[in-house]
Design an enzyme around this catalytic site. Structure first.
Site, PDB file in Angstrom:
ATOM      1  N   LYS A 204       0.837  -1.191   0.000  1.00  0.00           N
ATOM      2  CA  LYS A 204       0.000   0.000   0.000  1.00  0.00           C
ATOM      3  C   LYS A 204       0.877   1.247   0.000  1.00  0.00           C
ATOM      4  CE  LYS A 204      -3.813  -1.997   2.718  1.00  0.00           C
ATOM      5  NZ  LYS A 204      -4.907  -1.829   1.749  1.00  0.00           N
TER       6      LYS A 204
ATOM      7  N   ARG B  26      -9.945 -11.997   1.820  1.00  0.00           N
ATOM      8  CA  ARG B  26     -10.779 -13.065   1.257  1.00  0.00           C
ATOM      9  C   ARG B  26     -10.053 -14.407   1.270  1.00  0.00           C
ATOM     10  NH1 ARG B  26     -11.433  -9.589  -4.113  1.00  0.00           N
ATOM     11  NH2 ARG B  26     -11.080  -7.993  -2.534  1.00  0.00           N
TER      12      ARG B  26
HETATM   13  N1  BES Z   1      -8.024  -4.147   4.493  1.00  0.00           N
HETATM   14  C1  BES Z   1      -8.233  -3.678   3.178  1.00  0.00           C
HETATM   15  C2  BES Z   1      -9.567  -2.965   2.984  1.00  0.00           C
HETATM   16  C3  BES Z   1      -9.740  -1.681   3.729  1.00  0.00           C
HETATM   17  C4  BES Z   1      -9.496  -0.476   3.115  1.00  0.00           C
HETATM   18  C5  BES Z   1     -10.191  -1.672   5.031  1.00  0.00           C
HETATM   19  C6  BES Z   1      -9.681   0.707   3.781  1.00  0.00           C
HETATM   20  C7  BES Z   1     -10.380  -0.486   5.702  1.00  0.00           C
HETATM   21  C8  BES Z   1     -10.133   0.707   5.097  1.00  0.00           C
HETATM   22  C9  BES Z   1      -8.176  -4.863   2.203  1.00  0.00           C
HETATM   23  O1  BES Z   1      -7.348  -5.903   2.565  1.00  0.00           O
HETATM   24  C10 BES Z   1      -7.681  -4.331   0.918  1.00  0.00           C
HETATM   25  O2  BES Z   1      -6.541  -3.950   0.869  1.00  0.00           O
HETATM   26  N2  BES Z   1      -8.523  -4.317  -0.091  1.00  0.00           N
HETATM   27  C11 BES Z   1      -8.160  -3.832  -1.377  1.00  0.00           C
HETATM   28  C12 BES Z   1      -8.663  -4.821  -2.395  1.00  0.00           C
HETATM   29  C13 BES Z   1      -8.115  -4.584  -3.765  1.00  0.00           C
HETATM   30  C14 BES Z   1      -6.646  -4.913  -3.790  1.00  0.00           C
HETATM   31  C15 BES Z   1      -8.873  -5.475  -4.717  1.00  0.00           C
HETATM   32  C16 BES Z   1      -8.811  -2.468  -1.545  1.00  0.00           C
HETATM   33  O3  BES Z   1      -9.934  -2.271  -1.091  1.00  0.00           O
HETATM   34  O4  BES Z   1      -8.169  -1.600  -2.124  1.00  0.00           O
HETATM   35 MN    MN Z   2      -5.352  -5.628   1.921  1.00  0.00          MN
END
Ligand code: BES
Ligand code: MN
Ligand code: ZN
Length: 486
Positions: free
Chosen positions: A263, A337
């Site tokens: 990230k 997931r």
């Molecule tokens: N933990 C995150 C989702 C999240 C984002 C929770 C903001 C709380 C606040 C999850 O693991 C994630 O990174 N999701 C990605 C998925 C994408 C890579 C398909 C996302 O939402 O960007």
């Molecule tokens: Mn994630």
């Protein structure tokens, strides 16, 4: 943090106790002061009536209040005057309680509720809102005692017992979610679950070699770049005879860097709350045990840390889930997931639950769609879904149903595996739910809750100071009550 200490006493009929109380005194009024507020009005030579006639009072909604500091004629440091309609419903009472809980300091408060019907909801609101996070390493903050003076203290105490047990579960969740990731490692999280054996929960911790044997390669792949060992914790509450249990499943990513699909730095610190789903499951189990629910419920949480490392999984890796389906990991940041796939399968395989709810801070896309007001609700079963939505409405926890549809499956087709773990830019929360549905057995009623927006708020909410909210504990508790204890 433990709940604020609270006692229920018989309200006195004279004004002496009111005049002599040195801390805060809380009284109630609507267009007119109630009987106790009228006594305070006499003590203060009309201050209550003047407050009610002021322009400020007109702007005050049910459950909100005004503060009269250091009133003449009383020993109190302040009188908190709260607007409450005569036959107030639980939601107004709960809000009034939250107003009291928010203002509470070290000196505590005398809540003069002799004329209030349903004071147990006042107590619930106080308990929910009077929360301050203290890190494990810090001494807990001092909180004064709350004395609820009511007409029938025994009845109010009995009626509030279950509500307070549930509030204690909410606090437990908030503590987990607020705790920084260097303290709340997978090991520390598991230990806090194990400590709940004291309440009569059966708690098992499955370690990596067992997870390996069970074939949970999808879950293990997420944690393999971390020094914190991956774990699955199983918590069982058997309050309901020999029936098959209801299952609660939680994503417990104690920190989500994104892994190799790392990230960006800005805001990454928020990913300390990525174990929010598991936190809610643990808090809900605590609530059920605390109030000795007449139901069988099993909570299964997957505890991992998603780190980039020489051993971390790579984009393009293909992993085999416990179910046997293969997953192409396109993006290591879509890790939740992968964790849920294995623990959902495990829970169904071992417990054959009569229904299953999973909770996860799963997608940023659900925040784009619903903001911080409502969680996304996905379901393969209308009855269970409606049951959850009703429970959420009754407990004032925002929730909104989203679609599942095989049409979205096209987006997670893989060239080399049974599916890939991301679907592209569109419908991100739906493709995530669609992915999870692959791991739901035919005939298992299932609800998926995407709580990325509601688990944590950067501002105060009605029932919580900024930070972890504990969203979902009360709704799940209410769902179990309605489904099994009716
Ligand atoms: N933990 C995150 C989702 C999240 C984002 C929770 C903001 C709380 C606040 C999850 O693991 C994630 O990174 N999701 C990605 C998925 C994408 C890579 C398909 C996302 O939402 O960007
Ligand atoms: Mn994630
Ligand atoms: Zn995540």
């Amino acid at each position: 943090m433990p709940l604020v200490p609270m006692t229920f006493v018989k309200a006195e009929n004279d004004t002496k106790a009111l005049a002599a109380h040195a801390g805060r005194v809380v009284v109630f009024a609507d267009a007119e002061p109630d009987t106790v507020a009228r006594r305070v009005d006499r003590l203060t030579k009309g201050a209550i009536k003047r407050a009610i006639e002021s322009p400020a009072w007109k702007k005050i909604k049910p459950g909100q209040g005004l503060e009269l500091a250091f009133p003449a004629g009383m020993a109190a440091s302040a009188v908190q005057l709260i607007r409450l309609p005569k036959r107030a419903k639980p939601d107004a009472l709960r809000k009034a309680g939250a107003t009291i809980g928010k203002a509470l300091g070290e000196e505590g408060a005398l809540v003069a509720a002799a004329a209030v019907k349903g004071a147990e909801y006042l107590a619930e609101g106080v308990a929910l809102r009077a929360y301050q996070f203290a890190r494990k390493a810090e001494a807990p903050k001092a909180q004064g005692e709350v004395t609820v003076a009511c007409a029938d203290p025994d009845a109010v105490k009995a009626a509030s017992a279950d509500l307070l047990a549930t509030a204690d579960g909410v606090h437990f969740t908030r503590d987990l979610v607020n705790e920084p990731a260097n303290i709340l490692t997978t090991t520390e999280f598991a230990e806090r679950c194990v400590a709940m054996r004291e309440l009569g929960l059966e708690v098992e911790v499955l370690e990596e070699p067992e997870l390996e044997k069970l074939g949970m390669r999808a879950l293990l792949a997420v944690g393999q770049g971390s020094d914190s060992p991956s774990k699955v914790v199983v918590m069982r509450w058997q309050g309901g005879g020999s029936e098959k249990p209801f299952a609660l499943i939680g994503k417990g990513v104690v920190f989500d860097t994104g892994g190799i699909s790392i990230k960006s730095a800005s805001g990454m610190e928020d990913m300390v709350m990525d174990m929010g789903g598991a936190g809610v499951v643990a808090g809900a189990m605590r609530a059920l045990a605390g109030r000795k629910a007449k139901a069988n419920v099993v909570g299964v949480i997957g505890l991992v840390e998603n780190m980039p490392d020489g051993r971390a999984q790579r984009p393009g890796d293909v992993v085999t889930s416990m179910k046997g389906d293969t997953i192409e990991v396109i993006n290591t940041d879509a890790e939740g997931r992968l964790v849920l796939a294995d623990i959902m399968w495990y829970a169904q395989d071992r417990f054959e639950p009569v229904g299953m709810v999973d909770l996860a801070t799963l997608t940023g896309a659900i925040i784009v769609g619903l903001g911080h007001e409502k969680a996304g609700v996905f379901a393969n079963d209308d009855a269970l879904c409606d049951g959850f939505l009703k429970a959420a409405a009754d407990t004032e926890e925002g929730a909104w149903r989203m679609p599942l549809d095989p049409a979205y499956d096209e987006l997670i087709k893989s060239r080399v595996a049974d599916m890939k773990n991301v679907g592209g830019r569109t419908a991100g929360s739906v493709t995530a739910a669609q992915f999870l549905q692959r791991f739901v057995k035919e005939g298992t009623p299932w609800v998926h809750l995407d709580i990325a927006g509601v688990a944590f708020h950067s501002k105060d909410t009605a029932f919580a100071p900024k930070g972890a909210t504990g969203w979902g504990v009360r709704a799940l508790d209410a769902l179990v009550r309605a489904k099994f204890e009716g």
